[in-house]
Motif scaffolding. Structure first.
Motif, PDB file in Angstrom:
ATOM      1  N   LYS A 223       0.815  -1.215   0.000  1.00 36.56           N
ATOM      2  CA  LYS A 223       0.000   0.000   0.000  1.00 36.56           C
ATOM      3  C   LYS A 223       0.850   1.268   0.000  1.00 36.56           C
ATOM      4  O   LYS A 223       0.319   2.366  -0.146  1.00 36.56           O
ATOM      5  N   THR A 224       2.154   1.124   0.175  1.00 33.26           N
ATOM      6  CA  THR A 224       3.044   2.289   0.217  1.00 33.26           C
ATOM      7  C   THR A 224       3.472   2.647  -1.207  1.00 33.26           C
ATOM      8  O   THR A 224       4.171   1.861  -1.851  1.00 33.26           O
ATOM      9  N   PRO A 225       3.066   3.806  -1.741  1.00 31.56           N
ATOM     10  CA  PRO A 225       3.344   4.123  -3.149  1.00 31.56           C
ATOM     11  C   PRO A 225       4.830   4.054  -3.516  1.00 31.56           C
ATOM     12  O   PRO A 225       5.188   3.540  -4.576  1.00 31.56           O
ATOM     13  N   ALA A 226       5.698   4.587  -2.659  1.00 28.79           N
ATOM     14  CA  ALA A 226       7.128   4.589  -2.983  1.00 28.79           C
ATOM     15  C   ALA A 226       7.674   3.171  -3.084  1.00 28.79           C
ATOM     16  O   ALA A 226       8.514   2.872  -3.943  1.00 28.79           O
ATOM     17  N   LEU A 227       7.195   2.277  -2.231  1.00 32.53           N
ATOM     18  CA  LEU A 227       7.639   0.887  -2.285  1.00 32.53           C
ATOM     19  C   LEU A 227       7.080   0.179  -3.513  1.00 32.53           C
ATOM     20  O   LEU A 227       7.792  -0.597  -4.168  1.00 32.53           O
ATOM     21  N   ARG A 228       5.817   0.440  -3.849  1.00 28.91           N
ATOM     22  CA  ARG A 228       5.243  -0.178  -5.053  1.00 28.91           C
ATOM     23  C   ARG A 228       6.033   0.217  -6.293  1.00 28.91           C
ATOM     24  O   ARG A 228       6.290  -0.616  -7.176  1.00 28.91           O
ATOM     25  N   THR A 229       6.428   1.472  -6.373  1.00 25.35           N
ATOM     26  CA  THR A 229       7.223   1.919  -7.517  1.00 25.35           C
ATOM     27  C   THR A 229       8.561   1.193  -7.560  1.00 25.35           C
ATOM     28  O   THR A 229       9.018   0.752  -8.625  1.00 25.35           O
ATOM     29  N   ALA A 230       9.197   1.039  -6.403  1.00 31.14           N
ATOM     30  CA  ALA A 230      10.478   0.328  -6.349  1.00 31.14           C
ATOM     31  C   ALA A 230      10.314  -1.120  -6.785  1.00 31.14           C
ATOM     32  O   ALA A 230      11.164  -1.665  -7.502  1.00 31.14           O
ATOM     33  N   PHE A 231       9.216  -1.767  -6.383  1.00 35.94           N
ATOM     34  CA  PHE A 231       8.994  -3.159  -6.784  1.00 35.94           C
ATOM     35  C   PHE A 231       8.823  -3.267  -8.305  1.00 35.94           C
ATOM     36  O   PHE A 231       9.362  -4.182  -8.943  1.00 35.94           O
ATOM     37  N   GLY A 383      11.772  -5.013 -27.549  1.00 36.91           N
ATOM     38  CA  GLY A 383      10.997  -5.411 -26.381  1.00 36.91           C
ATOM     39  C   GLY A 383      11.640  -4.956 -25.085  1.00 36.91           C
ATOM     40  O   GLY A 383      10.959  -4.473 -24.168  1.00 36.91           O
ATOM     41  N   VAL A 384      12.951  -5.085 -25.012  1.00 40.43           N
ATOM     42  CA  VAL A 384      13.684  -4.643 -23.822  1.00 40.43           C
ATOM     43  C   VAL A 384      13.554  -3.129 -23.654  1.00 40.43           C
ATOM     44  O   VAL A 384      13.353  -2.626 -22.536  1.00 40.43           O
ATOM     45  N   ALA A 385      13.659  -2.390 -24.747  1.00 38.81           N
ATOM     46  CA  ALA A 385      13.552  -0.933 -24.681  1.00 38.81           C
ATOM     47  C   ALA A 385      12.178  -0.500 -24.165  1.00 38.81           C
ATOM     48  O   ALA A 385      12.070   0.449 -23.381  1.00 38.81           O
ATOM     49  N   ILE A 386      11.128  -1.203 -24.569  1.00 44.37           N
ATOM     50  CA  ILE A 386       9.776  -0.863 -24.094  1.00 44.37           C
ATOM     51  C   ILE A 386       9.695  -1.042 -22.578  1.00 44.37           C
ATOM     52  O   ILE A 386       9.143  -0.190 -21.861  1.00 44.37           O
ATOM     53  N   SER A 387      10.248  -2.143 -22.063  1.00 42.66           N
ATOM     54  CA  SER A 387      10.232  -2.372 -20.610  1.00 42.66           C
ATOM     55  C   SER A 387      10.960  -1.262 -19.865  1.00 42.66           C
ATOM     56  O   SER A 387      10.494  -0.770 -18.831  1.00 42.66           O
ATOM     57  N   VAL A 388      12.107  -0.849 -20.380  1.00 42.37           N
ATOM     58  CA  VAL A 388      12.900   0.183 -19.718  1.00 42.37           C
ATOM     59  C   VAL A 388      12.192   1.531 -19.791  1.00 42.37           C
ATOM     60  O   VAL A 388      12.243   2.333 -18.841  1.00 42.37           O
ATOM     61  N   LEU A 389      11.520   1.811 -20.897  1.00 46.89           N
ATOM     62  CA  LEU A 389      10.768   3.068 -21.015  1.00 46.89           C
ATOM     63  C   LEU A 389       9.605   3.108 -20.021  1.00 46.89           C
ATOM     64  O   LEU A 389       9.298   4.167 -19.458  1.00 46.89           O
ATOM     65  N   ILE A 390       8.946   1.980 -19.793  1.00 50.35           N
ATOM     66  CA  ILE A 390       7.884   1.936 -18.786  1.00 50.35           C
ATOM     67  C   ILE A 390       8.472   2.241 -17.408  1.00 50.35           C
ATOM     68  O   ILE A 390       7.884   2.989 -16.615  1.00 50.35           O
ATOM     69  N   ALA A 391       9.647   1.681 -17.132  1.00 48.25           N
ATOM     70  CA  ALA A 391      10.323   1.968 -15.858  1.00 48.25           C
ATOM     71  C   ALA A 391      10.625   3.457 -15.737  1.00 48.25           C
ATOM     72  O   ALA A 391      10.463   4.057 -14.667  1.00 48.25           O
ATOM     73  N   ALA A 392      11.070   4.063 -16.829  1.00 46.85           N
ATOM     74  CA  ALA A 392      11.376   5.496 -16.802  1.00 46.85           C
ATOM     75  C   ALA A 392      10.125   6.308 -16.470  1.00 46.85           C
ATOM     76  O   ALA A 392      10.183   7.279 -15.707  1.00 46.85           O
ATOM     77  N   ALA A 393       8.988   5.914 -17.031  1.00 49.25           N
ATOM     78  CA  ALA A 393       7.747   6.626 -16.744  1.00 49.25           C
ATOM     79  C   ALA A 393       7.359   6.483 -15.274  1.00 49.25           C
ATOM     80  O   ALA A 393       6.855   7.429 -14.655  1.00 49.25           O
ATOM     81  N   LEU A 394       7.593   5.314 -14.692  1.00 44.81           N
ATOM     82  CA  LEU A 394       7.235   5.083 -13.289  1.00 44.81           C
ATOM     83  C   LEU A 394       8.040   5.961 -12.324  1.00 44.81           C
ATOM     84  O   LEU A 394       7.543   6.343 -11.266  1.00 44.81           O
ATOM     85  N   THR A 395       9.279   6.260 -12.679  1.00 44.07           N
ATOM     86  CA  THR A 395      10.108   7.043 -11.768  1.00 44.07           C
ATOM     87  C   THR A 395       9.566   8.455 -11.556  1.00 44.07           C
ATOM     88  O   THR A 395       9.897   9.105 -10.565  1.00 44.07           O
ATOM     89  N   ARG A 396       8.730   8.916 -12.466  1.00 43.42           N
ATOM     90  CA  ARG A 396       8.178  10.276 -12.309  1.00 43.42           C
ATOM     91  C   ARG A 396       7.247  10.361 -11.097  1.00 43.42           C
ATOM     92  O   ARG A 396       7.006  11.443 -10.578  1.00 43.42           O
ATOM     93  N   ARG A 397       6.722   9.209 -10.633  1.00 42.07           N
ATOM     94  CA  ARG A 397       5.837   9.208  -9.472  1.00 42.07           C
ATOM     95  C   ARG A 397       6.608   9.125  -8.157  1.00 42.07           C
ATOM     96  O   ARG A 397       6.011   9.209  -7.093  1.00 42.07           O
ATOM     97  N   TRP A 398       7.901   8.858  -8.239  1.00 45.07           N
ATOM     98  CA  TRP A 398       8.660   8.527  -7.043  1.00 45.07           C
ATOM     99  C   TRP A 398       9.004   9.796  -6.278  1.00 45.07           C
ATOM    100  O   TRP A 398       9.832  10.572  -6.729  1.00 45.07           O
TER     101      TRP A 398
END
Length: 398
Positions: A223-231, A383-398
Motif C-alpha cells: 500500500k506504500t506508493p514509494a515501495l510499489r514503484t520500487a517493486f 521489447g527490452v527498450a519498451i520495458s525500460v521506457l515503462i520503468a522510466a515513466a514510473l520514476t516520475r511518481r517517485w
C-alpha cells in the motif's frame, strides 16, 4: 559459531571506518558474490546446454529462469521466517545448501534432473538476498547505509562476473560439468568467510510467527506508493537486463561474430563497471536525490540497448557496458531505498523487492527467448527498450 573478537559497543551501529564495519561489509560482499555466481554461472553455458541436451535456446534458459522464479517465490517465505528466526542463521543455511546442490549439478546427465537441481538452488538461495538487505538496513549507521549497500551490490556484480567468467573458461577446459563444479566450490569457500566474519545481529527484534501479522506486513508494504514503484522498477529493469545477457551469447556465437565461449565470457568483464557504478550511485544520492540517480541509470540503459542493436562488435561491447553501468546504478539506489522507506518488517519489504526483481529475471528473461527465436535480435532489443521506457515513466511518481 565463533567470531573474531569484537571490541565495539554491542548496541552500537556499524559505522564506516571501524573494524566491525570492515568485517561486516566484507562478509556481506562475499555473500552477494556467492549468490550471484551460483545463479548466473549458467548464462555462458546456455549454448552448451542447448547442444548437449538437444533443447532450444529458450528452453536452455530454464536453467536460469527456474532458479530465479523459485528464488523469487520462496523469498517471501524466507523473509517471513527470518523475522522470527534471525538473519545470520538463515543466511548460513542458504549458502551451505545452495553450494551442495551446485556440486550435485556437475554430476548429472539428465536435463530434467538438472532443471530440478537448479530450481532447488533457487529455493535454497531464497534465504539470503532479502535478509542481507535487511541486515544492512538494521545494523549499519544511517550515515554508512548507502555505502554499505553499494558494497553489497558490488559483491552481487562481481559474483555475476566471476560466475560468468569462470564458467566460460572452465567450460572450454572441461565442459559444463567442470564449470558448475568450480562455481559451487567458490560458493562453499565464501560460506566459510561469511560465517567467520559477519557480526551477530545487534538490533534484530524477533517477531512471533503469525499468518495474520505476516500478511498484514505484506499488505502494508504494497500500500506504500514509494515501495510499489520500487517493486515495479525491480521487475522491469532486472528482467530487461537478464533478457539481454541470456541471449547475447547466442548472438555472438553466430556470424558475423563467431566468438568462442571463453571470449563471450570475457565480455562479462563489463560487470566491473557495474560494480563501480553501484558504489558510486550510493554516494550520489545525497547530492542529487534517489530519483535523479535512478533516472540517469535508466537513460544509460536505453543508450546501451540502442548500441546493442547494431552489427558491429566494438559498438556492441560499448552497449553492454552502458547497459550494465546504468542497471546497477539504478538497482543499487532503488534497493537502498527499501530499508529507508519501510519503517517496520524490513526483511519482508526487502523480500517483496527481490521477489519482483527475480520474477522479472525469470519471466522477462524467458520471454526474451521467444522474441529472439521467432523475431530476431532487433525485436528482442525493441521489447527490452519498451520495458525500460515503462520503468522510466514510473520514476516520475517517485
Amino acid at each position: 559459531m565463533f567470531h573474531p573478537p569484537v571490541s565495539e559497543d554491542a548496541t552500537a551501529f556499524l559505522k564506516r571506518g571501524t573494524p566491525a564495519y570492515r568485517r561486516a561489509t566484507f562478509a556481506i560482499f562475499c555473500a552477494g558474490l556467492s549468490t550471484f555466481a551460483s545463479i548466473y554461472c549458467v548464462q555462458p553455458l546456455l549454448p552448451l546446454f542447448a547442444s548437449h541436451f538437444g533443447v532450444s535456446a529458450a528452453n536452455s534458459s530454464l536453467t536460469l529462469s527456474l532458479t530465479t522464479l523459485c528464488l523469487a517465490l520462496c523469498m517471501l517465505v524466507a523473509g517471513s521466517l527470518a523475522e522470527a528466526l534471525g538473519r545470520k542463521p538463515v543466511m548460513l543455511v542458504a549458502l551451505g545448501v545452495s553450494g551442495v546442490l551446485g556440486l550435485a549439478c556437475a554430476f548429472v546427465d539428465s536435463w530434467l534432473l538438472l532443471l530440478v537441481l537448479r530450481a532447488l538452488v533457487g529455493v535454497a538461495l531464497s534465504g539470503l538476498p532479502a535478509l542481507a538487505m535487511a541486515y544492512v538496513g538494521e545494523e549499519f549507521d544511517p550515515s554508512s547505509l548507502s555505502s554499505a549497500m553499494g558494497l553489497y551490490i558490488s559483491g552481487n556484480v562481481l559474483g555475476g562476473l566471476a560466475g560468468r567468467l569462470l564458467s566460460g573458461g572452465l567450460a572450454d577446459l572441461g565442459g559444463w560439468p567442470l564449470a558448475m563444479g568450480g562455481i559451487a566450490t567458490l560458493s562453499l569457500a565464501s560460506l566459510v568467510i561469511f560465517a567467520w566474519l559477519l557480526p551477530p545481529s545487534r538490533h534484530f527484534r524477533p517477531q512471533p510467527l503469525s499468518l495474520r501479522g505476516l500478511t498484514g506486513n505484506f499488505a502494508m508494504h504494497l500500500k506504500t506508493p514509494a515501495l510499489r514503484t520500487a517493486f515495479a522498477l525491480a521487475f522491469l529493469l532486472m528482467g530487461s537486463f537478464v533478457a539481454v545477457f541470456n541471449y547475447i551469447g547466442f548472438r555472438l556465437a553466430l556470424p558475423p561474430f563467431g566468438l568462442s565461449s571463453t571470449v563471450i565470457g570475457l565480455l562479462f568483464t563489463v560487470y566491473l563497471l557495474g560494480s563501480y557504478s553501484a558504489s558510486k550511485a550510493g554516494s550520489m544520492v545525497d547530492r542529487i536525490g534517489a530519483r535523479r540517480v535512478v533516472q540517469i541509470g535508466i537513460g544509460l540503459m536505453l543508450l546501451g540497448i540502442g548500441a546493442l542493436a547494431t552489427p558491429w562488435l566494438p559498438v556492441v561491447v560499448v552497449g553492454l557496458a552502458l547497459l550494465t553501468v546504468g542497471f546497477f546504478a539504478a538497482h543499487a539506489v532503488a534497493s537502498g531505498q527499501i530499508g529507508q522507506r519501510a519503517h517496520s518488517a524490513k526483511a519482508q519489504a526487502a523480500s517483496l523487492y527481490l521477489c519482483a526483481y527475480y520474477l522479472g529475471s525469470g519471466v522477462l528473461g524467458y520471454a526474451g527467448g521467444a522474441l529472439w527465436q521467432h523475431a530476431g535480435w532487433v525485436a528482442l532489443m525493441a521489447g527490452v527498450a519498451i520495458s525500460v521506457l515503462i520503468a522510466a515513466a514510473l520514476t516520475r511518481r517517485w
